[in-house]
Enzyme design. Sequence first.
Site, PDB file in Angstrom:
ATOM      1  N   GLU A 133       0.856  -1.191   0.000  1.00 54.21           N
ATOM      2  CA  GLU A 133       0.000   0.000   0.000  1.00 54.21           C
ATOM      3  C   GLU A 133       0.885   1.231   0.000  1.00 54.21           C
ATOM      4  O   GLU A 133       1.854   1.321   0.763  1.00 54.21           O
ATOM      5  CB  GLU A 133      -0.902   0.002   1.241  1.00 54.21           C
ATOM      6  N   GLU A 154      -2.695  11.702   3.383  1.00 57.90           N
ATOM      7  CA  GLU A 154      -3.631  11.490   4.468  1.00 57.90           C
ATOM      8  C   GLU A 154      -3.541  12.700   5.391  1.00 57.90           C
ATOM      9  O   GLU A 154      -2.440  13.141   5.744  1.00 57.90           O
ATOM     10  CB  GLU A 154      -3.312  10.221   5.258  1.00 57.90           C
TER      11      GLU A 154
END
Length: 583
Positions: A461, A466
């Site tokens: 990932e 974020e």
Amino acid sequence: MRSSRSPARPERLRAGILFTLAAGLVAALFSVPQSAGAADILLSQGKTATASSTENAVFTAAAAVDGDPGTRWSSAFADPQWIQIDLGQSATINQVVLSWEGAFARAFQVQTSSNGSDWTPIYSTTTGAGGEQTLNVTGSGRYVRMYGTERATQWGYSLWEFKVFGTTGGDPDPGPGSKLLSYNKTGVASTQQHDSNCWECTPARAFDLDPASRWATATDSGWVDPGWIYVDLGATAQIDKVVLQWDPASAKSYEIQVSNDAVNWSRIYGTTAGPGFKETLNITGTGRYVRMYGTQRNTPYGYSLWAFDVYGTGGAPNTPPTPPADPADPPVTLVWSDEFNGPAGAKPDAAKWTIDPGTGPNNELEYYTNNNNASMDGGGNLVMEARKEVTPGSTCPIDPLTGSGTCQYTSHRMNTGNKFHTTYGKIEARVKIPKGAGLWPAFWMMGADFLTGRPWPYNGEIDILEVLGKDVKTAYSTVHAPAYNGGGGIGGSYTLPNGADFSDDFHTWAATWNSKGIVYTLDGRTVFTIDKAQVEATRGPWVFDHPFYIIFNLAVGGDWPGPPNASTPFPARMLVDYVRVYK
């Protein structure tokens, strides 16, 4: 699934981890100058820096390697003075960038050292002009030092930033004609693990060139010494190199042995101080069989190898897969994009995006609708909207505000999982994130093998953006893999100049990714760098050399951001101006 060595680590699953497999979707190390060349990485950011002196407690050495152009190191007002960086491992250095404050050096050297004591100059001047100096140099070492001998002013020496570019690790070139001999050859081991912590961790896993699979010794007979694994090369071979990629369950004392009959073994290498992780051994031997024979472990757990690669000539090698091609440096050819230029109210382009309805992982509180919460604004942006809106019949963790287990919020999640994949390139998006407790906007990628059943984190990932709505002055970029994931993922946090608020405007996040690592940028400024060789040498295998797909989502609540509160504004909107992929 975790390993032969330890209980499962806490995992912070990103939203897409639970993508609806059943529904068919089934889907360091930080500000500014460009890297010096194709394979060059900013090595110095965030590393340990020390100095001969500091002017005061504000102007520390660490401030010169923090990636923040607004902080600096400043020395005492005397000659000589120095500042040095410990890169953490030996590196080949080809560029140094010095961003001087007004107090700069007239005469100074840039020096390297393998031990922090004995120094070799790789650049020298007596006519330094200050400003930003980009020095193309040639050198190697673990430590890099600016050694000033004459100040240009009455003040000390002061650097806003001290950046070192180059490469670390890497495997030495093999001998003439040498090739990988062990790929997909038969392996045999003392024991093998097969349980919920390490499923089918057979000897073959060490020879399959899959960085996310491994061999481990069994737990049912106890983690004992000795533990061993060998490979049958199919015919006698002349061996010149062995590469071991260890799990933390590694050997402190071990031998590499060769044999012609798998019965009588001869030692060609031995150590009693194996460091673990990635070990590249340039050794010489002849035999059909090659064995790692461990006699003492580095941990209470067993022996486990992600990779046991044998190189040389002869044998009966299988042809390994061709590695993916690197993108151009820099990647400038646009290969895929969405500009979100549709009319107001238009939905995301179904030819490019798969909508991913349902609940989220990570104890999130939203229910992702089937495209009800996303549309174009007619001004060139996609609007992803989180609403305080009940979804009857749904189940979510208890919402602290209402006490209900029915999902109290709706939002949007979409991906390119069955539309577009990429291996490497520059993946970039211009995004404006919302502000408010419990909001969790993200722009990220998942390994496409997740779509065919490989569970997270084995697929890998790559989180590009974020931000937590409760702290919109900090952004995060992270990677997750089998050996480092969840709270143990490899990542960095960063801020805007002058502590500005990310939610006040659009910003451009990008990950430039190739076979050497990933360079994260924010508005064109390097904010975080991940070096593949360094990861392999210190954390575990690199699982990012295969296709990935793109994801956008706006989560509400969850383990990391926490729940919304009474002041969280709804609807909350995440705006995406564009997403582009260059190679």
